[in-house]
Design a protein around this motif. Structure first.
Motif, PDB file in Angstrom:
ATOM      1  N   GLY A 126     -25.698 -44.849  -6.340  1.00 16.44           N
ATOM      2  CA  GLY A 126     -26.507 -43.536  -5.760  1.00 16.44           C
ATOM      3  C   GLY A 126     -26.276 -43.363  -4.242  1.00 16.44           C
ATOM      4  N   THR A 127     -25.372 -44.196  -3.599  1.00 16.59           N
ATOM      5  CA  THR A 127     -25.123 -44.090  -2.166  1.00 16.59           C
ATOM      6  C   THR A 127     -24.308 -42.613  -1.762  1.00 16.59           C
ATOM      7  OG1 THR A 127     -24.938 -46.384  -2.140  1.00 16.59           O
ATOM      8  CG2 THR A 127     -23.934 -45.038  -0.294  1.00 16.59           C
ATOM      9  N   ARG A 128     -24.851 -41.756  -1.015  1.00 21.60           N
ATOM     10  CA  ARG A 128     -23.891 -40.612  -0.405  1.00 21.60           C
ATOM     11  C   ARG A 128     -22.831 -41.059   0.312  1.00 21.60           C
ATOM     12  NH1 ARG A 128     -24.916 -36.419  -3.400  1.00 21.60           N
ATOM     13  NH2 ARG A 128     -24.590 -35.106  -1.772  1.00 21.60           N
ATOM     14  N   VAL A 129     -21.607 -40.652   0.057  1.00 20.86           N
ATOM     15  CA  VAL A 129     -20.607 -40.873   1.099  1.00 20.86           C
ATOM     16  C   VAL A 129     -19.750 -39.760   1.177  1.00 20.86           C
ATOM     17  CG1 VAL A 129     -20.371 -43.320   0.161  1.00 20.86           C
ATOM     18  CG2 VAL A 129     -19.178 -41.311  -0.980  1.00 20.86           C
ATOM     19  N   PRO A 130     -19.090 -39.652   2.410  1.00 17.68           N
ATOM     20  CA  PRO A 130     -18.414 -38.417   2.714  1.00 17.68           C
ATOM     21  C   PRO A 130     -17.191 -38.007   1.977  1.00 17.68           C
ATOM     22  CG  PRO A 130     -17.776 -40.042   4.496  1.00 17.68           C
ATOM     23  CD  PRO A 130     -19.040 -40.489   3.499  1.00 17.68           C
ATOM     24  N   VAL A 131     -16.976 -36.867   1.243  1.00 12.45           N
ATOM     25  CA  VAL A 131     -15.820 -36.751   0.514  1.00 12.45           C
ATOM     26  C   VAL A 131     -14.850 -36.086   1.507  1.00 12.45           C
ATOM     27  CG1 VAL A 131     -15.017 -35.482  -1.464  1.00 12.45           C
ATOM     28  CG2 VAL A 131     -17.462 -36.523  -1.275  1.00 12.45           C
ATOM     29  N   PRO A 132     -13.716 -36.389   1.970  1.00 11.52           N
ATOM     30  CA  PRO A 132     -12.824 -35.850   2.969  1.00 11.52           C
ATOM     31  C   PRO A 132     -12.288 -34.616   2.449  1.00 11.52           C
ATOM     32  CG  PRO A 132     -11.926 -37.997   1.990  1.00 11.52           C
ATOM     33  CD  PRO A 132     -13.520 -37.735   1.618  1.00 11.52           C
ATOM     34  N   ARG A 133     -11.990 -34.675   1.174  1.00 12.18           N
ATOM     35  CA  ARG A 133     -11.227 -33.373   0.642  1.00 12.18           C
ATOM     36  C   ARG A 133     -11.699 -31.904   1.399  1.00 12.18           C
ATOM     37  NH1 ARG A 133     -10.779 -32.225  -5.609  1.00 12.18           N
ATOM     38  NH2 ARG A 133      -9.465 -30.099  -5.560  1.00 12.18           N
ATOM     39  N   ASP A 134     -10.868 -31.220   1.867  1.00  9.94           N
ATOM     40  CA  ASP A 134     -11.258 -29.847   2.415  1.00  9.94           C
ATOM     41  C   ASP A 134     -12.071 -28.744   1.525  1.00  9.94           C
ATOM     42  OD1 ASP A 134     -11.304 -27.317   3.660  1.00  9.94           O
ATOM     43  OD2 ASP A 134      -9.312 -27.648   4.743  1.00  9.94           O
ATOM     44  N   GLN A 135     -13.132 -28.395   2.135  1.00  8.49           N
ATOM     45  CA  GLN A 135     -13.981 -27.658   1.390  1.00  8.49           C
ATOM     46  C   GLN A 135     -13.161 -26.288   0.914  1.00  8.49           C
ATOM     47  OE1 GLN A 135     -17.784 -27.342   3.173  1.00  8.49           O
ATOM     48  NE2 GLN A 135     -18.486 -29.239   2.441  1.00  8.49           N
ATOM     49  N   GLN A 136     -12.333 -25.791   1.851  1.00  3.47           N
ATOM     50  CA  GLN A 136     -11.557 -24.775   1.378  1.00  3.47           C
ATOM     51  C   GLN A 136     -10.482 -24.770   0.470  1.00  3.47           C
ATOM     52  OE1 GLN A 136     -13.174 -21.883   2.657  1.00  3.47           O
ATOM     53  NE2 GLN A 136     -14.789 -23.302   3.720  1.00  3.47           N
ATOM     54  N   GLU A 137     -10.214 -25.940   0.125  1.00  7.55           N
ATOM     55  CA  GLU A 137      -9.011 -25.956  -0.814  1.00  7.55           C
ATOM     56  C   GLU A 137      -9.351 -25.559  -2.120  1.00  7.55           C
ATOM     57  OE1 GLU A 137      -6.866 -29.904  -2.329  1.00  7.55           O
ATOM     58  OE2 GLU A 137      -7.398 -30.083  -0.390  1.00  7.55           O
ATOM     59  N   PRO A 138      -8.636 -24.887  -2.861  1.00  2.00           N
ATOM     60  CA  PRO A 138      -9.015 -24.449  -4.261  1.00  2.00           C
ATOM     61  C   PRO A 138      -8.786 -25.702  -5.002  1.00  2.00           C
ATOM     62  CG  PRO A 138      -6.928 -23.803  -3.690  1.00  2.00           C
ATOM     63  CD  PRO A 138      -7.298 -24.334  -2.360  1.00  2.00           C
ATOM     64  N   VAL A 139      -9.781 -25.478  -6.069  1.00  2.00           N
ATOM     65  CA  VAL A 139      -9.933 -26.879  -6.990  1.00  2.00           C
ATOM     66  C   VAL A 139      -9.133 -26.263  -8.320  1.00  2.00           C
ATOM     67  CG1 VAL A 139     -11.290 -28.224  -8.448  1.00  2.00           C
ATOM     68  CG2 VAL A 139     -12.149 -27.685  -6.005  1.00  2.00           C
ATOM     69  N   GLN A 140      -8.084 -26.960  -8.980  1.00  2.00           N
ATOM     70  CA  GLN A 140      -7.624 -26.510 -10.189  1.00  2.00           C
ATOM     71  C   GLN A 140      -8.342 -26.310 -11.262  1.00  2.00           C
ATOM     72  OE1 GLN A 140      -4.516 -26.013 -10.403  1.00  2.00           O
ATOM     73  NE2 GLN A 140      -3.929 -26.239  -8.264  1.00  2.00           N
ATOM     74  N   PRO A 141      -8.622 -25.433 -11.991  1.00  2.00           N
ATOM     75  CA  PRO A 141      -9.460 -25.090 -13.166  1.00  2.00           C
ATOM     76  C   PRO A 141      -9.138 -26.088 -14.203  1.00  2.00           C
ATOM     77  CG  PRO A 141      -7.644 -23.411 -13.072  1.00  2.00           C
ATOM     78  CD  PRO A 141      -7.695 -24.058 -11.822  1.00  2.00           C
ATOM     79  N   THR A 142     -10.401 -26.426 -14.802  1.00  2.00           N
ATOM     80  CA  THR A 142     -10.331 -27.572 -15.862  1.00  2.00           C
ATOM     81  C   THR A 142     -10.183 -26.828 -17.341  1.00  2.00           C
ATOM     82  OG1 THR A 142     -12.436 -27.899 -15.905  1.00  2.00           O
ATOM     83  CG2 THR A 142     -11.216 -29.476 -14.662  1.00  2.00           C
ATOM     84  N   VAL A 143      -9.069 -26.273 -17.720  1.00  2.00           N
ATOM     85  CA  VAL A 143      -8.886 -25.425 -19.071  1.00  2.00           C
ATOM     86  C   VAL A 143      -9.174 -26.561 -20.246  1.00  2.00           C
ATOM     87  CG1 VAL A 143      -7.563 -23.774 -20.355  1.00  2.00           C
ATOM     88  CG2 VAL A 143      -7.601 -23.907 -17.675  1.00  2.00           C
TER      89      VAL A 143
END
Length: 143
Positions: A126-143
């Motif tokens: 439940g600890t909140r941690v920073p997620v360094p992945r760039d927010q503008q980076e497109p996420v691959q669709p999970t088909v």
């Protein structure tokens, strides 16, 4: 962007002991929880934990859904590893093959997800941690 750390689980308990003690029911609980944890860690992961669990519970009727869900879970864990700034080591094909070998996919996938929590020093669930992945980076669709 922040994400929520899931619970680090013992891989042998998840794979063998709890399913044995609960006559297989724990597998469905674990499927729900692990899918929820992947989504809670990186909100860009597209999954509905309930439907993932149902693909195993009743998906056997049309055969294909459990295999698709197993493969996609591997993709989601790899996405979480990448979001954490790690090199993705979770391979959905390995998970799918291990699914046919004594259900070892649960052991493999839990170990891979535990590596994400360990990357952050194994903080409490439940600890909140920073997620360094760039927010503008497109996420691959999970088909």
């Amino acid at each position: 962007m922040t994400g929520t750390i899931g619970k680090r689980k013992n891989i042998f308990l998840v794979w063998l002991i709890w399913p044995f003690i609960t006559l297989g029911v724990y597998f469905f609980v674990w499927t729900y929880k692990i899918n929820r944890e992947t989504k809670d860690f990186d909100h860009r992961v597209d999954v509905n934990p309930f439907w993932s669990m149902m693909s195993f519970l009743v998906g056997w009727i049309i055969i294909v859904p459990p295999f698709v869900s197993t493969y996609r879970l591997g993709q989601r864990i790899a996405q979480d590893q990448e979001a954490a700034g790690m090199r993705p080591s979770c391979n959905p094909w390995i998970g799918l093959i291990l699914f046919f070998i004594a259900g070892l996919s649960a052991l493999y996938y839990q170990n891979e997800l535990n590596s994400v929590w360990e990357h952050y020093g194994t903080p409490p669930e439940g600890t909140r941690v920073p997620v360094p992945r760039d927010q503008q980076e497109p996420v691959q669709p999970t088909v």
